[in-house]
Design a protein around this motif. Structure first.
Motif, PDB file in Angstrom:
ATOM      1  N   GLY A 192      -1.455 -19.442  -1.930  1.00  0.00           N
ATOM      2  CA  GLY A 192      -1.734 -19.553  -3.362  1.00  0.00           C
ATOM      3  C   GLY A 192      -2.778 -18.530  -3.775  1.00  0.00           C
ATOM      4  N   ASN A 193      -3.728 -18.236  -2.874  1.00  0.00           N
ATOM      5  CA  ASN A 193      -4.736 -17.211  -3.141  1.00  0.00           C
ATOM      6  C   ASN A 193      -4.102 -15.828  -3.270  1.00  0.00           C
ATOM      7  OD1 ASN A 193      -6.659 -18.980  -0.745  1.00  0.00           O
ATOM      8  ND2 ASN A 193      -7.004 -19.066  -2.949  1.00  0.00           N
ATOM      9  N   PHE A 194      -3.023 -15.608  -2.531  1.00  0.00           N
ATOM     10  CA  PHE A 194      -2.298 -14.343  -2.625  1.00  0.00           C
ATOM     11  C   PHE A 194      -1.760 -14.139  -4.037  1.00  0.00           C
ATOM     12  CE2 PHE A 194       2.016 -12.483  -2.545  1.00  0.00           C
ATOM     13  CZ  PHE A 194       1.710 -11.179  -2.182  1.00  0.00           C
ATOM     14  N   PHE A 195      -1.113 -15.156  -4.583  1.00  0.00           N
ATOM     15  CA  PHE A 195      -0.548 -15.035  -5.935  1.00  0.00           C
ATOM     16  C   PHE A 195      -1.643 -14.884  -6.984  1.00  0.00           C
ATOM     17  CE2 PHE A 195       2.997 -17.131  -3.715  1.00  0.00           C
ATOM     18  CZ  PHE A 195       4.050 -16.321  -4.122  1.00  0.00           C
ATOM     19  N   ASN A 196      -2.797 -15.499  -6.738  1.00  0.00           N
ATOM     20  CA  ASN A 196      -3.911 -15.408  -7.689  1.00  0.00           C
ATOM     21  C   ASN A 196      -4.769 -14.170  -7.477  1.00  0.00           C
ATOM     22  OD1 ASN A 196      -3.259 -17.705  -9.056  1.00  0.00           O
ATOM     23  ND2 ASN A 196      -5.087 -18.857  -8.493  1.00  0.00           N
ATOM     24  N   ARG A 197      -4.477 -13.420  -6.390  1.00  0.00           N
ATOM     25  CA  ARG A 197      -5.256 -12.218  -6.066  1.00  0.00           C
ATOM     26  C   ARG A 197      -6.745 -12.564  -5.914  1.00  0.00           C
ATOM     27  NH1 ARG A 197      -0.886 -11.475  -8.879  1.00  0.00           N
ATOM     28  NH2 ARG A 197       0.394  -9.594  -8.666  1.00  0.00           N
ATOM     29  N   GLU A 198      -7.010 -13.524  -5.055  1.00  0.00           N
ATOM     30  CA  GLU A 198      -8.377 -14.016  -4.862  1.00  0.00           C
ATOM     31  C   GLU A 198      -8.608 -14.331  -3.395  1.00  0.00           C
ATOM     32  OE1 GLU A 198      -8.430 -17.570  -7.218  1.00  0.00           O
ATOM     33  OE2 GLU A 198      -7.175 -18.690  -5.804  1.00  0.00           O
ATOM     34  N   ALA A 199      -9.832 -14.752  -3.074  1.00  0.00           N
ATOM     35  CA  ALA A 199     -10.207 -15.127  -1.706  1.00  0.00           C
ATOM     36  C   ALA A 199      -9.976 -13.977  -0.730  1.00  0.00           C
ATOM     37  CB  ALA A 199      -9.462 -16.379  -1.257  1.00  0.00           C
ATOM     38  N   PHE A 200     -10.228 -12.747  -1.195  1.00  0.00           N
ATOM     39  CA  PHE A 200     -10.145 -11.600  -0.285  1.00  0.00           C
ATOM     40  C   PHE A 200     -11.557 -11.233   0.166  1.00  0.00           C
ATOM     41  CE2 PHE A 200      -9.961 -10.114  -4.701  1.00  0.00           C
ATOM     42  CZ  PHE A 200     -11.062  -9.288  -4.766  1.00  0.00           C
ATOM     43  N   GLU A 235       4.629  -2.932  -0.790  1.00  0.00           N
ATOM     44  CA  GLU A 235       4.009  -2.950  -2.111  1.00  0.00           C
ATOM     45  C   GLU A 235       4.666  -4.073  -2.891  1.00  0.00           C
ATOM     46  OE1 GLU A 235       4.166   0.771  -4.089  1.00  0.00           O
ATOM     47  OE2 GLU A 235       3.093   1.873  -2.520  1.00  0.00           O
ATOM     48  N   LEU A 236       3.864  -5.052  -3.300  1.00  0.00           N
ATOM     49  CA  LEU A 236       4.377  -6.252  -3.950  1.00  0.00           C
ATOM     50  C   LEU A 236       3.734  -6.421  -5.309  1.00  0.00           C
ATOM     51  CD1 LEU A 236       3.991  -8.544  -0.821  1.00  0.00           C
ATOM     52  CD2 LEU A 236       6.081  -7.405  -1.561  1.00  0.00           C
ATOM     53  N   ASN A 237       4.475  -7.048  -6.205  1.00  0.00           N
ATOM     54  CA  ASN A 237       3.933  -7.286  -7.543  1.00  0.00           C
ATOM     55  C   ASN A 237       4.324  -8.690  -8.009  1.00  0.00           C
ATOM     56  OD1 ASN A 237       2.774  -7.022 -10.031  1.00  0.00           O
ATOM     57  ND2 ASN A 237       4.151  -5.433 -10.772  1.00  0.00           N
ATOM     58  N   PRO A 238       3.833  -9.713  -7.293  1.00  0.00           N
ATOM     59  CA  PRO A 238       4.202 -11.088  -7.654  1.00  0.00           C
ATOM     60  C   PRO A 238       3.510 -11.533  -8.939  1.00  0.00           C
ATOM     61  CG  PRO A 238       2.514 -11.117  -5.965  1.00  0.00           C
ATOM     62  CD  PRO A 238       2.877  -9.673  -6.174  1.00  0.00           C
ATOM     63  N   GLY A 239       4.205 -12.304  -9.729  1.00  0.00           N
ATOM     64  CA  GLY A 239       3.577 -12.885 -10.916  1.00  0.00           C
ATOM     65  C   GLY A 239       2.692 -14.043 -10.523  1.00  0.00           C
ATOM     66  N   ARG A 240       1.946 -14.544 -11.479  1.00  0.00           N
ATOM     67  CA  ARG A 240       1.087 -15.706 -11.225  1.00  0.00           C
ATOM     68  C   ARG A 240       1.774 -17.009 -11.607  1.00  0.00           C
ATOM     69  NH1 ARG A 240      -4.542 -14.240 -10.789  1.00  0.00           N
ATOM     70  NH2 ARG A 240      -4.823 -12.012 -11.113  1.00  0.00           N
ATOM     71  N   SER A 241       2.830 -16.904 -12.435  1.00  0.00           N
ATOM     72  CA  SER A 241       3.501 -18.115 -12.897  1.00  0.00           C
ATOM     73  C   SER A 241       4.894 -17.771 -13.390  1.00  0.00           C
ATOM     74  CB  SER A 241       2.694 -18.763 -14.027  1.00  0.00           C
ATOM     75  OG  SER A 241       2.614 -17.887 -15.145  1.00  0.00           O
ATOM     76  N   PHE A 242       5.669 -18.814 -13.681  1.00  0.00           N
ATOM     77  CA  PHE A 242       6.983 -18.625 -14.293  1.00  0.00           C
ATOM     78  C   PHE A 242       7.231 -19.778 -15.258  1.00  0.00           C
ATOM     79  CE2 PHE A 242       7.703 -21.233 -10.583  1.00  0.00           C
ATOM     80  CZ  PHE A 242       8.648 -22.156 -10.998  1.00  0.00           C
TER      81      PHE A 242
END
Length: 273
Positions: A150-158, A17-24
């Motif tokens: 990069g799609n992973f961090f943006n939660r896209e292209a699934f 279970e991961l909760n990466p941010g989109r930016s820093f």
């Protein structure tokens, strides 16, 4: 798992279970992980190509010169490709096509732009086009493998909803339900990694200039044609998934040429080494 945490990404088959941010933030700058991952992929691709640039008859300085102006062309074409097949999203405000920071690029557009750039570069440097495409497209697999994260961090292209072993959990902001989808970005990243390992191993044993480039087209085209069919965010032309059809045509054409070339005689003296 607390479904209320709509930023959580889970991979049940891995127990993750991961909760990466989109930016820093870096001082006054906001650094987006998507851009950082794309830049890392490009850097690794360039480092790889710089180690093998002699196969295309180029010096490292020549290669870096090419990267500096081929890369912007690839980005522009990636944006044009995306916007052309998503025109309904830009029709009311055409100037928003320029707002690339809001997202919206397509890898096939980047490949097309890179190939156009390489063709122009070869004309200027008077080098062998098929040999340079071997180098560029093999390196491209590295960039694509890394860049998909990069799609992973943006939660896209699934992909579509699934209960398969490889499912990825995401919070659906439309339905308000935590759901499971095909992690198509992961499928493509792994496919590209395997393709790179195969083509990199074949590189020193290639029989003619352009063989590795054809291998890239066949391998990537096959994987993309299958994986694109699982995605829910495909670019369409009418009812046609544009990238899927392009991938299939590319794969079939490249495979046919590879088979034809396999039975031809090739002069070793013409092979760039």
């Amino acid at each position: 798992m607390n479904p209320a945490n709509y930023t959580t990404i889970s991979f049940p088959f891995l127990g993750l279970e991961l909760n990466p941010g989109r930016s820093f933030s870096l001082g006054p700058l906001e650094i987006h992980y998507y851009g950082l991952v794309i830049a890392l992929g490009l850097l690794l691709a360039v480092l790889y190509a710089s180690r093998r640039c002699h196969y295309a008859g180029l010096s490292q300085d020549d290669l870096l010169d090419g990267v500096l102006w081929v890369t912007p062309l690839a980005i522009v074409c990636a944006r044009i490709y995306y916007c052309a097949f998503s025109w309904d999203s830009y029709r009311e405000d055409p100037i928003s096509v320029l707002y690339i920071w809001n997202g919206g690029i397509a890898i096939y557009g980047a490949v097309i732009g890179a190939v156009i750039g390489v063709i122009i570069f070869c004309k200027i440097k008077k080098t062998n086009l098929p040999a340079l495409l071997d180098l560029v497209l093999c390196g491209f697999l590295i960039g694509q493998c890394i860049g998909r994260w990069g799609n992973f961090f943006n939660r896209e292209a699934f992909g579509a909803a699934t209960d398969s072993f490889f499912r990825m959990g995401l919070y659906n902001t439309v339905t308000g339900v935590y759901e499971y989808y095909h992690p198509t970005f992961l499928y493509e990243s792994v496919w590209n990694l395997v393709g790179f390992l195969i083509l990199n191993d074949c590189y020193p044993r290639r029989r003619y200039n352009g063989q590795i480039a054809l291998g890239y087209c066949a391998w990537y085209g096959l994987g993309r044609a299958v994986i694109e069919g699982l995605r829910v965010d495909s670019l369409y032309w009418g009812s046609i998934r544009v990238s899927q059809v392009l991938a299939l045509i590319t794969c079939l054409a490249a495979t046919a040429i590879l088979i034809w070339q396999h039975f031809r005689e090739h002069d070793p003296a013409k092979l760039m080494k």
